[in-house]
Design an enzyme around this catalytic site. Structure first.
Site, PDB file in Angstrom:
ATOM      1  N   HIS A  38       2.334  -6.563   2.646  1.00  0.00           N
ATOM      2  CA  HIS A  38       1.402  -6.196   1.642  1.00  0.00           C
ATOM      3  C   HIS A  38       0.470  -7.360   1.145  1.00  0.00           C
ATOM      4  O   HIS A  38       0.848  -8.281   0.552  1.00  0.00           O
ATOM      5  CB  HIS A  38       2.404  -5.940   0.426  1.00  0.00           C
ATOM      6  CG  HIS A  38       3.312  -4.756   0.745  1.00  0.00           C
ATOM      7  ND1 HIS A  38       2.911  -3.618  -0.059  1.00  0.00           N
ATOM      8  CD2 HIS A  38       4.066  -4.340   0.781  1.00  0.00           C
ATOM      9  CE1 HIS A  38       3.512  -2.368   0.113  1.00  0.00           C
ATOM     10  NE2 HIS A  38       4.669  -3.100   0.845  1.00  0.00           N
TER      11      HIS A  38
ATOM     12  N   CYS B  79       1.453  -1.050   5.052  1.00  0.00           N
ATOM     13  CA  CYS B  79       2.735  -0.806   4.940  1.00  0.00           C
ATOM     14  C   CYS B  79       3.068   0.346   5.656  1.00  0.00           C
ATOM     15  O   CYS B  79       2.792   0.697   6.761  1.00  0.00           O
ATOM     16  CB  CYS B  79       3.673  -1.001   3.677  1.00  0.00           C
ATOM     17  SG  CYS B  79       5.184  -1.069   3.707  1.00  0.00           S
TER      18      CYS B  79
ATOM     19  N   GLU C 100      -1.874  -7.307  -0.929  1.00  0.00           N
ATOM     20  CA  GLU C 100      -1.858  -7.497  -2.616  1.00  0.00           C
ATOM     21  C   GLU C 100      -0.713  -8.145  -3.005  1.00  0.00           C
ATOM     22  O   GLU C 100      -0.700  -8.067  -4.280  1.00  0.00           O
ATOM     23  CB  GLU C 100      -2.045  -5.842  -2.945  1.00  0.00           C
ATOM     24  CG  GLU C 100      -0.723  -5.160  -3.127  1.00  0.00           C
ATOM     25  CD  GLU C 100      -0.302  -4.415  -1.764  1.00  0.00           C
ATOM     26  OE1 GLU C 100       0.709  -3.446  -1.833  1.00  0.00           O
ATOM     27  OE2 GLU C 100      -0.821  -4.728  -0.674  1.00  0.00           O
TER      28      GLU C 100
END
Length: 202
Positions: free
Chosen positions: A182, A80, A184
């Site tokens: 992202h 990001c 994750e």
């Protein structure tokens, strides 16, 4: 087994990255210590918020120099805002220098769509990045951003998405990788990306 250093410089959602890495069996260490980054097998540079503030914090701690040095020796992944910091600089708020690891500049997404861009978008891959091994065009990942990288050399673009304009979603150059989205927070696709990144230092 070594570990991946998650850079703690006062900006970023660190624990969701650690949780994802733990889930796939990769050891991590949250640190703002240059020596820990030097000892690590790989480095992840997270980030949320504004580019100037993040860039200032990296410079004020000396971590900018450490990241430049370590990127020549081991895999580094910016996520990001962390990806945006890999560029030469950004126009967000005011012109600000970045790490200069990816040639290009960061500016507001050139779109008529609502900003920030929040949500799931599909990827189209380019230039065969190892972090996307096993994934096909059309997989969905999660974005939260208003700015994007304008890459000088197209061979450094590894994925794009569409948000009323073609948006660079990922970059790569040597040991340096960046994801505007992202991983994750991107389900099994994101976990596969993190697995692939972890495999680079084995």
């Amino acid at each position: 087994m070594g570990y991946t250093a998650i850079v703690d410089y006062g900006v970023g959602n660190l624990h969701s990255i650690v949780n994802a890495m733990d889930y796939i069996g990769l050891k991590t260490c949250i640190t703002g210590d240059a020596k820990e980054l030097e000892r690590a097998d790989a480095v992840i540079l997270p980030g949320v918020g504004a580019f100037p503030d993040a860039a200032d914090k990296l410079r004020n701690t000396g971590l900018d120099k450490t990241l430049r040095t370590q990127s020549a020796q081991k895999p580094v992944l910016g996520i990001c805002l962390g990806m945006q910091l890999l560029f030469h600089g950004s126009e967000e708020i005011c012109p600000t220098r970045g790490l200069g690891l990816i040639s290009g500049w960061v500016d507001r997404i050139p779109t008529d769509h609502k900003l920030p861009h929040i949500g799931w978008n599909s990827l189209t891959f380019e230039n065969n990045s190892p972090i996307f091994k096993g994934l096909n065009d059309g997989v969905y990942v999660y974005f939260v951003h208003s700015f994007c990288g304008l890459v000088q050399h197209t061979e450094h673009v590894t994925a794009r998405t569409d948000y009323g304009a073609s948006v660079v979603a990922a970059v790569g150059r040597g040991n340096v990788f960046g994801c505007q989205f992202h991983p994750e927070k991107s389900g099994e696709v994101g976990l596969q990306i993190l697995r692939n990144f972890g495999a680079l230092n084995r």
